[in-house]
Scaffold this active site. Structure first.
Site, PDB file in Angstrom:
ATOM      1  N   ASP A  47       0.866  -1.168   0.000  1.00  0.00           N
ATOM      2  CA  ASP A  47       0.000   0.000   0.000  1.00  0.00           C
ATOM      3  C   ASP A  47       0.912   1.231   0.000  1.00  0.00           C
ATOM      4  O   ASP A  47       2.102   1.121   0.324  1.00  0.00           O
ATOM      5  CB  ASP A  47      -0.886  -0.022   1.242  1.00  0.00           C
ATOM      6  CG  ASP A  47      -1.770   1.204   1.356  1.00  0.00           C
ATOM      7  OD1 ASP A  47      -2.406   1.568   0.349  1.00  0.00           O
ATOM      8  OD2 ASP A  47      -1.799   1.802   2.439  1.00  0.00           O
ATOM      9  N   ASP A  52      -1.508  -0.999   6.111  1.00  0.00           N
ATOM     10  CA  ASP A  52      -1.710  -0.541   7.491  1.00  0.00           C
ATOM     11  C   ASP A  52      -3.127  -0.092   7.802  1.00  0.00           C
ATOM     12  O   ASP A  52      -3.491   0.044   8.952  1.00  0.00           O
ATOM     13  CB  ASP A  52      -0.759   0.615   7.806  1.00  0.00           C
ATOM     14  CG  ASP A  52      -1.200   1.921   7.160  1.00  0.00           C
ATOM     15  OD1 ASP A  52      -1.629   1.883   5.988  1.00  0.00           O
ATOM     16  OD2 ASP A  52      -1.131   2.964   7.820  1.00  0.00           O
ATOM     17  N   ASP A 108      -7.080  -2.030   4.003  1.00  0.00           N
ATOM     18  CA  ASP A 108      -6.092  -3.037   3.613  1.00  0.00           C
ATOM     19  C   ASP A 108      -6.413  -4.413   4.192  1.00  0.00           C
ATOM     20  O   ASP A 108      -5.794  -5.413   3.791  1.00  0.00           O
ATOM     21  CB  ASP A 108      -4.688  -2.625   4.082  1.00  0.00           C
ATOM     22  CG  ASP A 108      -4.170  -1.400   3.351  1.00  0.00           C
ATOM     23  OD1 ASP A 108      -4.469  -1.277   2.152  1.00  0.00           O
ATOM     24  OD2 ASP A 108      -3.484  -0.585   3.971  1.00  0.00           O
TER      25      ASP A 108
END
Length: 644
Positions: free
Chosen positions: A326, A518, A522
Site C-alpha cells: 500500500d 496498514d 487493507d
C-alpha cells in the site's frame, strides 16, 4: 516432584533402569532381564497405539523405527539397550521442552510483563484529560493523591502516575516534562528512548529512573501492548507445518534403516546386528529439530519487533517472490501535511478548509486526520452534520444545515459539484477537492513524503530473491507513480478500491505473494495474500487481525527483516534435519558393519539429539547475512547479538 508429574515416562524409566542395574549387580540377571523386557515392551505397545492411530488417519511417521528398535533389542536379549532406547525417547520430550522454552524466551518475556494495576490520580478522571502538559514533575505528587486501580478499569482520559522501573500500563500521552523509557521488549532497540511532554507512550515500555504522569488514550483491550500480547499468545500456541517435514523423510529413512539392518544380519548371520542398526536409527533428531528451529525463528522475529502469528508463516516468508505495498502509511509516513489551499470561488481559504474538515471528521481515511489537524492548527471549529456518508477510497459527502459538502477525489467531487478543475501538483504532492452547494470551491494541496528507509528496503528484498514489487493504492496515478519511482518499485496499480487490490493480489503470477499495508481498507487484501504484513505501530486493529505478521514499529525495513528471518529459519531447520539424518546413517553403516554395539549405539543417539538441537537453536541468532543487514540499517552496535 514437579519433574515427575510433568515427565512421568522419564521418571519411570529412570527408576526401572536403576532397579535393573541393582539386580544385575546383585547377580539376578534373569529377574533384571524380565523386568526390563516387560517395561520396554509396555512402552513399545503404548507407542504402537499412537502410531496405529496416525496410520489410520493417513499419516506415516518415523516412530515405527522406535517401536521396532525396542522390540528387536528385547528379542535378541539386549535388554539394557532397550531401556536406554526408551530413556532416549522419553528424555527427548523433556529435551525438546527445554529447547522450546529457550527458543520462546522472547515471546514469553512479553507475556510476563502484562501490567495488572495502575496508579490513577484521585481527581484524574476523564474530565482531567483536558489538562495541558506542564513542567510539574510527577515526583511532587503524594501517594495519597493516587489510588491503585485494575488496569482493565482505567478509562480514556484518566491521569496515571508511572513510578520508576514500572511498566507503562496503557497507551497514552506524556504529561511530565520529559521521561526515559526502555522499549526493548517491544521494539528490540536496546537503548532507552527519550520522550517529551505531549509525546505518545506505548504500553509495555519500561519507565526509567523518574516517576512520570501520563494521560490515557486507549483502554486496556485497545492498547498496543494488549494487542501484541494477544498476537504473541496466538504465535506461541501455533505449530509449525515444518514439523511434518520429518515425516516426509519417514518412508525412505525407514526403508534404509531396515535395509541396512537386514544386510548386517545376512552378512554376519547374527540377528543382533539388525537390532544394533535399528537402535541408532531412532528418529528423535528429526522430530525435534524442525519445531525448535521454528520457535527460535519466531522468537528472533519478536526480538526484532516483528510478531509472526503462526510458525508456518516463516516457511512462506522464506519463499516470497512478489511483494505488494500500500502507499499511504506504508511506503510513505502516512502523515500528509497541508502545503497550501487553492480556492475556486467566493470562499476564503479558511472557509474551504473548515468545510473540508467538518466533512472529513466522518471519514476513516488517513488523509481525513491530516485535514482535521490542519483545521485545528488554525483554530477552526468543526460543524456537526445532519447526515454523512463515506464512499470508500473516493471521498465523503455530508450535509450541514441543508448545505451538501463533498470532499475527495476530483471525479467523485465532480459527480456532486460543477466546475471541478484539477489543480497542478508538484512532485510528491496530492490534492483533496472540495465542493459545496453543488459548486467546486477549492482544493487542499498536501504532501506525504516517502519513508527514508523505503528504497533500502526494496533493495534488500531484491537481494533476498523477491522478483517483483508492486504498489496497490487508491491514490491518483501521478502521485502513486512519483512515490513508486522514488522507492524503486517495478509495478504500479493506482486508483484501486479494496476489491481491486484483492483481485490484483490474486492475479499476481509469481508466488508466494506478500502484501504490506496498514489501514482498515487493507484488511481484505492482507487476508487474501499468501503472507499479509500489517504495519501495526499506527495501523488499524482490522489490519492487524487480518495479517499473518504484525510489525510493531513504524519502520518499513522490518519487512525485509521478516523475510530474512524466514529464510534463515527454514535454512537452519533443514540443516538440522539433514545433520540428524547424516549422523544416523553414519551410525547405521557402522552398526551394520559390527562396530557399534547396541548399548553404545543407544548412547550415541543422545549425542545426535544434542547436535541437532544445538544447531536448531542457531535460528535464534541473525546469522551472517542478518548481522550484515543490521549494520547496514544502522541498528545499534551495542545491542548484544543472540547466539548463532
Amino acid at each position: 516432584m514437579k519433574f515427575v508429574l510433568r515427565y512421568p515416562l522419564v521418571a519411570g524409566t529412570l527408576l526401572v533402569l536403576l532397579a535393573v542395574l541393582v539386580l544385575v549387580a546383585a547377580g539376578q540377571d534373569g529377574i533384571a532381564r524380565a523386568a526390563a523386557s516387560v517395561y520396554a515392551l509396555a512402552v513399545a505397545a503404548y507407542l504402537a497405539v499412537g502410531m496405529a492411530r496416525r496410520l489410520a488417519s493417513g499419516q506415516f511417521g518415523i516412530d515405527i523405527l522406535a517401536v521396532t528398535a525396542i522390540v528387536s533389542t528385547v528379542l535378541v536379549g539386549e535388554y539394557i539397550a532397550s531401556m536406554i532406547v526408551v530413556l532416549m525417547l522419553a528424555g527427548g520430550t523433556a529435551l525438546e521442552d527445554y529447547a522450546a522454552g529457550r527458543a520462546k524466551g522472547e515471546l514469553t518475556a512479553l507475556l510476563e510483563r502484562v501490567p495488572q494495576t495502575a496508579h490513577r490520580e484521585r481527581n484524574g478522571s476523564a474530565a482531567a484529560g483536558t489538562h495541558t502538559a506542564g513542567t510539574e514533575t510527577a515526583g511532587t505528587q503524594t501517594e495519597s493523591q493516587h489510588e491503585d486501580v485494575a488496569a482493565a478499569d482505567i478509562e480514556i482520559g484518566d491521569i496515571l502516575l508511572v513510578k520508576p522501573g514500572e511498566v507503562v500500563p496503557l497507551d497514552g500521552v506524556l504529561l511530565s516534562e520529559s521521561g526515559s523509557f526502555d522499549e526493548s521488549s517491544l521494539t528490540g532497540e536496546s537503548l532507552p528512548v527519550e520522550r517529551s511532554a505531549g509525546d505518545g507512550l506505548m504500553s509495555g515500555s519500561l519507565n526509567g529512573e523518574a516517576a512520570v504522569r501520563m494521560r490515557v488514550t486507549a483502554r486496556m483491550e485497545d492498547s498496543q501492548y494488549s494487542r501484541i500480547v494477544a498476537l504473541v499468545k496466538e504465535a506461541a500456541e501455533s505449530k509449525a507445518p515444518m514439523v511434518r517435514l520429518a515425516d516426509r523423510y519417514a518412508v525412505p529413512f525407514t526403508a534404509l534403516a531396515y535395509l541396512l539392518g537386514a544386510v548386517g544380519w545376512i552378512i554376519s548371520g547374527s540377528p543382533e546386528r539388525f537390532a544394533e542398526v535399528l537402535v541408532v536409527a531412532t528418529p528423535c533428531p528429526l522430530l525435534i529439530a524442525a519445531p525448535v528451529a521454528f520457535l527460535g525463528g519466531m522468537s528472533r522475529a519478536a526480538h526484532s519487533g516483528v510478531i509472526v502469528k503462526y510458525a508456518g508463516v516463516l516457511e512462506q516468508l522464506s519463499r516470497i517472490k512478489t511483494a505488494a505495498f500500500d502507499k499511504t502509511g506504508t511506503l510513505t509516513y502516512g502523515r500528509p501535511s497541508l502545503v497550501h489551499i487553492r480556492t475556486a470561488g467566493p470562499l476564503a481559504e479558511d472557509e474551504v478548509l473548515q468545510l473540508a474538515a467538518s466533512a472529513e471528521q466522518y471519514s476513516s481515511h488517513v488523509l481525513a486526520a491530516s485535514v482535521m489537524d490542519a483545521a485545528r492548527n488554525r483554530a477552526l471549529p468543526f460543524a456537526a452534520a445532519t447526515e454523512a456518508t463515506e464512499f470508500a477510497t473516493h471521498g465523503v459527502r455530508a450535509r450541514f444545515d441543508g448545505q451538501d459538502v463533498v470532499v475527495g477525489k476530483p471525479a467523485f467531487v465532480a459527480e456532486w459539484a460543477s466546475g471541478v478543475v484539477e489543480t497542478g501538483l508538484a512532485s510528491g504532492e496530492l490534492a483533496i477537492y472540495v465542493g459545496a452547494s453543488g459548486n467546486f470551491v477549492g482544493s487542499l494541496v498536501m504532501s506525504d513524503p516517502i519513508r527514508k528507509e523505503a528504497r533500502r528496503t526494496l533493495g534488500d528484498l531484491k537481494d533476498l530473491g523477491v522478483r517483483r514489487t508492486v504498489m496497490l493504492t487508491g491514490d491518483a496515478l501521478a502521485t502513486a507513480r512519483h512515490i513508486a519511482d522514488e522507492a524503486g518499485l517495478t509495478d504500479v496499480r493506482a486508483e484501486c478500491l479494496p476489491r481491486d487490490k484483492v483481485e490484483a493480489v490474486r492475479s499476481l503470477p509469481d508466488r508466494p505473494v506478500m502484501m504490506v499495508g496498514d489501514g482498515v481498507n487493507d484488511a481484505p487484501v492482507l487476508a487474501v495474500a499468501d503472507v499479509g504484513i500489517a504495519m501495526g505501530a499506527r495501523g488499524s486493529t482490522a489490519a492487524g487481525e487480518s495479517a499473518d505478521v504484525v510489525i510493531i514499529l513504524d519502520d518499513l525495513s522490518k519487512v525485509a527483516t521478516a523475510v530474512r528471518i524466514g529464510q534463515r529459519t527454514v535454512q537452519v531447520a533443514l540443516q538440522s534435519i539433514w545433520i540428524g539424518i547424516a549422523l544416523s546413517v553414519a551410525l547405521m553403516l557402522a552398526a551394520a558393519a559390527g562396530y557399534v554395539p547396541a548399548i553404545a549405539g543407544a548412547l550415541s543417539q543422545e549425542l545426535v539429539d544434542l547436535a541437532t538441537i544445538l544447531n536448531a537453536l542457531r535460528s535464534l541468532g541473525p546469522g551472517r547475512q542478518g548481522a550484515a543487514a543490521r549494520v547496514r540499517s544502522g541498528e545499534s552496535a551495542r545491542q548484544a547479538p543472540l547466539p548463532g
